[in-house]
Scaffold this motif. Structure first.
Motif, PDB file in Angstrom:
ATOM      1  N   GLY A 132       0.813  -1.211   0.000  1.00 36.30           N
ATOM      2  CA  GLY A 132       0.000   0.000   0.000  1.00 36.30           C
ATOM      3  C   GLY A 132       0.843   1.257   0.000  1.00 36.30           C
ATOM      4  N   ALA A 133       1.935   1.258   0.753  1.00 37.16           N
ATOM      5  CA  ALA A 133       2.818   2.422   0.802  1.00 37.16           C
ATOM      6  C   ALA A 133       3.439   2.701  -0.567  1.00 37.16           C
ATOM      7  CB  ALA A 133       3.903   2.205   1.850  1.00 37.16           C
ATOM      8  N   LEU A 134       3.822   1.656  -1.279  1.00 37.12           N
ATOM      9  CA  LEU A 134       4.415   1.831  -2.607  1.00 37.12           C
ATOM     10  C   LEU A 134       3.408   2.401  -3.604  1.00 37.12           C
ATOM     11  CD1 LEU A 134       6.535  -1.448  -2.865  1.00 37.12           C
ATOM     12  CD2 LEU A 134       7.356   0.888  -2.470  1.00 37.12           C
ATOM     13  N   VAL A 135       2.151   1.962  -3.512  1.00 35.81           N
ATOM     14  CA  VAL A 135       1.119   2.498  -4.401  1.00 35.81           C
ATOM     15  C   VAL A 135       0.903   3.986  -4.131  1.00 35.81           C
ATOM     16  CG1 VAL A 135      -1.312   2.345  -5.063  1.00 35.81           C
ATOM     17  CG2 VAL A 135      -0.005   0.257  -4.669  1.00 35.81           C
ATOM     18  N   ALA A 136       1.000   4.397  -2.864  1.00 37.98           N
ATOM     19  CA  ALA A 136       0.849   5.814  -2.521  1.00 37.98           C
ATOM     20  C   ALA A 136       1.917   6.665  -3.189  1.00 37.98           C
ATOM     21  CB  ALA A 136       0.887   5.994  -1.007  1.00 37.98           C
ATOM     22  N   LEU A 137       3.107   6.118  -3.356  1.00 38.35           N
ATOM     23  CA  LEU A 137       4.162   6.854  -4.053  1.00 38.35           C
ATOM     24  C   LEU A 137       3.785   7.100  -5.520  1.00 38.35           C
ATOM     25  CD1 LEU A 137       7.395   5.160  -2.643  1.00 38.35           C
ATOM     26  CD2 LEU A 137       6.447   7.409  -2.054  1.00 38.35           C
ATOM     27  N   LEU A 138       3.050   6.164  -6.117  1.00 38.13           N
ATOM     28  CA  LEU A 138       2.577   6.371  -7.494  1.00 38.13           C
ATOM     29  C   LEU A 138       1.597   7.530  -7.568  1.00 38.13           C
ATOM     30  CD1 LEU A 138       1.987   2.670  -8.678  1.00 38.13           C
ATOM     31  CD2 LEU A 138       3.947   4.151  -9.152  1.00 38.13           C
ATOM     32  N   VAL A 139       0.771   7.678  -6.531  1.00 37.11           N
ATOM     33  CA  VAL A 139      -0.167   8.806  -6.483  1.00 37.11           C
ATOM     34  C   VAL A 139       0.601  10.118  -6.478  1.00 37.11           C
ATOM     35  CG1 VAL A 139      -1.965   9.941  -5.129  1.00 37.11           C
ATOM     36  CG2 VAL A 139      -1.931   7.444  -5.309  1.00 37.11           C
ATOM     37  N   ALA A 140       1.611  10.205  -5.628  1.00 39.11           N
ATOM     38  CA  ALA A 140       2.407  11.430  -5.553  1.00 39.11           C
ATOM     39  C   ALA A 140       3.080  11.732  -6.887  1.00 39.11           C
ATOM     40  CB  ALA A 140       3.445  11.308  -4.436  1.00 39.11           C
ATOM     41  N   ALA A 141       3.567  10.690  -7.553  1.00 34.93           N
ATOM     42  CA  ALA A 141       4.257  10.881  -8.827  1.00 34.93           C
ATOM     43  C   ALA A 141       3.311  11.359  -9.924  1.00 34.93           C
ATOM     44  CB  ALA A 141       4.934   9.575  -9.247  1.00 34.93           C
ATOM     45  N   GLY A 142       2.039  10.951  -9.859  1.00 41.24           N
ATOM     46  CA  GLY A 142       1.083  11.317 -10.908  1.00 41.24           C
ATOM     47  C   GLY A 142       0.252  12.545 -10.602  1.00 41.24           C
ATOM     48  N   ALA A 143       0.565  13.264  -9.533  1.00 37.36           N
ATOM     49  CA  ALA A 143      -0.271  14.391  -9.112  1.00 37.36           C
ATOM     50  C   ALA A 143      -0.419  15.459 -10.180  1.00 37.36           C
ATOM     51  CB  ALA A 143       0.316  15.012  -7.836  1.00 37.36           C
ATOM     52  N   GLY A 144       0.635  15.735 -10.902  1.00 35.25           N
ATOM     53  CA  GLY A 144       0.582  16.796 -11.901  1.00 35.25           C
ATOM     54  C   GLY A 144      -0.257  16.473 -13.115  1.00 35.25           C
ATOM     55  N   ARG A 145      -0.747  15.243 -13.222  1.00 32.81           N
ATOM     56  CA  ARG A 145      -1.506  14.845 -14.398  1.00 32.81           C
ATOM     57  C   ARG A 145      -2.944  15.355 -14.387  1.00 32.81           C
ATOM     58  NH1 ARG A 145       1.509  13.024 -18.411  1.00 32.81           N
ATOM     59  NH2 ARG A 145      -0.232  11.719 -19.133  1.00 32.81           N
ATOM     60  N   VAL A 146      -3.459  15.814 -13.227  1.00 36.54           N
ATOM     61  CA  VAL A 146      -4.854  16.279 -13.179  1.00 36.54           C
ATOM     62  C   VAL A 146      -4.979  17.616 -13.892  1.00 36.54           C
ATOM     63  CG1 VAL A 146      -6.753  16.988 -11.676  1.00 36.54           C
ATOM     64  CG2 VAL A 146      -5.348  15.026 -11.072  1.00 36.54           C
TER      65      VAL A 146
END
Length: 478
Positions: A452-466
């Motif tokens: 779960g922690a690793l998936v959260a890092l993907l969220v942070a990495a994709g934040a600028g895509r919105v």
């Protein structure tokens, strides 16, 4: 209440003061939806608190994943239908249907003689949640201006504070005194009161303006049902992993179901979701990843505490209290005028993802007996704060980006993203728990939470895509 009735975006003549959440024009819908969110919060916290006891009493280790996964499967089916229904008929009839199904689900869960019947009750609760969630999003969009939406979503989070503080202890006390069945029957006493509060908010409601013909609706609906079927396979194949003689078949079944989920999600969710294309697809994709990350840690903590630290259900519920309080704190922080004026949505999404990832280290270390319960919960508090920041940002972005006549559809797509992310993570957790059964130990729990922690890092990495350059307009506190 529709936008043509309320004119929420039009200031009152002669008034330059900012919109206020507690203005009498908005108060009925705010009170109604917050009351319903509070009821759902109490039910959610109570179920999570007593679920380990239910699994133990009904000898349902093999169906632990199914007890949570069943509602996610039916939530997916409900979401596939609720968006179009809400856009066509308006939120009122869909919401009332959802509340009715909720009542039936609680009764079935309360009287369940076996774990199979209990799972059936949880399946009904997923349908109810889908119908209610979609209509609440549309009600907020119809009745409130964009400048107030971050605040009302913060009030949604605040509605979880008392349930999170009192719900686990209350549910644990009821379970000790009267048994876990009474925990499920209790919320039925609140339903009439919630309906009474919602009457002003729903009076005069009408469907949204007619949407442009959606030629792909049929294909997406079929894909949504295929998605639900794939989620069901990954969820209910878990018992096959319990016995060494069926593990190979069980593993093959789970992998096949996962493949169906991936392929059908690509068609059921908005085009571009997988690559986080700017706009609604990116919002849906990030919501899916966020839900998977947070579920991958939060759903494991109570079971880990009960089975490896030998604590009571009430004590294990402390993780749920921490989640609710700090989630609300994060949502409040996001809604403040200072934060809205000085940070972009992308910045807040990135911060939320990082907080979830870093905060999840606390429960991981707790599972490994490196730190105690208090220290582990401090980390989880940071993760919950991150989720509190993330959730309202994604919700406000969704409503801002979706056309008015398609908000029900967009809300349903977001719900499908949530159910996909949560169900896949739940299938992983349920499969591992079924495989090892009572032999689950700290390192295995730690491994699940690390995912779960690793998936959260993907969220942070994709934040600028919105829509990273967009800054939400600031408003004075209500």
């Amino acid at each position: 209440m529709t936008t043509t009735d309320a004119h929420p975006t039009t200031p009152r003549p002669g008034s330059s003061s900012p919109e206020r959440l507690l203005d009498r024009r908005y108060l009925p819908v705010v009170v109604g939806v917050v009351a319903l969110v509070t009821l759902a919060a109490f039910e959610n916290r109570a179920v999570q608190t007593v679920l380990p006891v239910v699994v133990r009493d009904l000898d349902g280790w093999a169906l632990f994943g199914a007890s949570t996964g069943a509602s996610l499967v039916t939530f997916t089916v409900g979401m596939a239908l609720s968006g179009g229904w809400t856009d066509r008929f308006g939120p009122r009839p869909v919401l009332l249907a959802g509340i009715g199904v909720f009542g039936v689900a609680q009764v079935v869960s309360a009287v369940a003689p076996t774990m199979v019947v209990f799972v059936g009750g949880r399946a009904l609760s997923g349908v109810a949640e889908a119908l209610i969630d979609t209509t609440l999003m549309v009600l907020v969009a119809q009745a409130l201006p964009e400048s107030l939406r971050a605040k009302v979503f913060a009030s949604f989070a605040a509605a979880w504070i008392l349930p999170s503080l009192l719900g686990p202890g209350f549910a644990g006390g009821v379970e000790s005194l009267a048994g876990w069945r009474c925990v499920f029957a209790g919320p039925l006493l609140v339903v009439p009161f919630a309906l009474w509060l919602l009457r002003p908010a729903l009076r005069g409601d009408r469907p949204a303006p007619a949407a442009v013909a959606d030629e792909g609706a049929g294909a997406r609906l079929a894909a949504s049902f295929a998605l639900a079927a794939g989620l069901a396979v990954t969820t209910f194949a878990a018992p096959l992993l319990q016995s060494p003689s069926t593990r190979v078949a069980g593993l093959a079944t789970v992998l096949a179901g996962g493949l169906v989920v991936v392929l059908s999600a690509a068609r059921a969710l908005p085009s571009g979701t997988a690559r986080l294309r700017a706009g609604v697809p990116a919002v849906v994709g990030l919501r899916m990843l966020t839900s998977a990350a947070f579920t991958g840690v939060g759903s494991v903590i109570p079971l880990m505490l009960v089975t490896t630290h030998d604590v009571s259900a009430a004590v294990a519920g402390v993780s749920l209290s921490v989640t609710g309080v700090l989630w609300a704190a994060g949502s409040w922080l996001n809604s403040t005028a200072w934060v809205q004026a000085r940070t972009s949505a992308a910045t807040r999404i990135r911060a939320g993802g990082l907080l979830i990832a870093v905060g999840s280290v606390g429960p991981v270390l707790l599972a490994l007996d490196v730190v105690g319960v208090a220290a582990g919960m401090v980390g989880w508090a940071a993760a919950a704060t991150g989720m509190g920041i993330l959730s309202p940002v994604l919700s406000t972005e969704l409503l801002a980006l979706a056309p008015e006549a398609e908000r029900g559809r967009a809300s349903a797509a977001q719900g499908l993203g949530v159910s996909t992310g949560v169900a896949l993570q739940t299938a992983l957790v349920g499969g591992v728990v079924a495989w090892f059964g009572p032999g689950m130990d700290g390192p295995r729990f730690a491994g699940l939470m690390a995912v779960g922690a690793l998936v959260a890092l993907l969220v942070a990495a994709g934040a600028g895509r919105v829509r990273g350059s967009r800054r939400d307009g600031a408003t004075a506190p209500a």
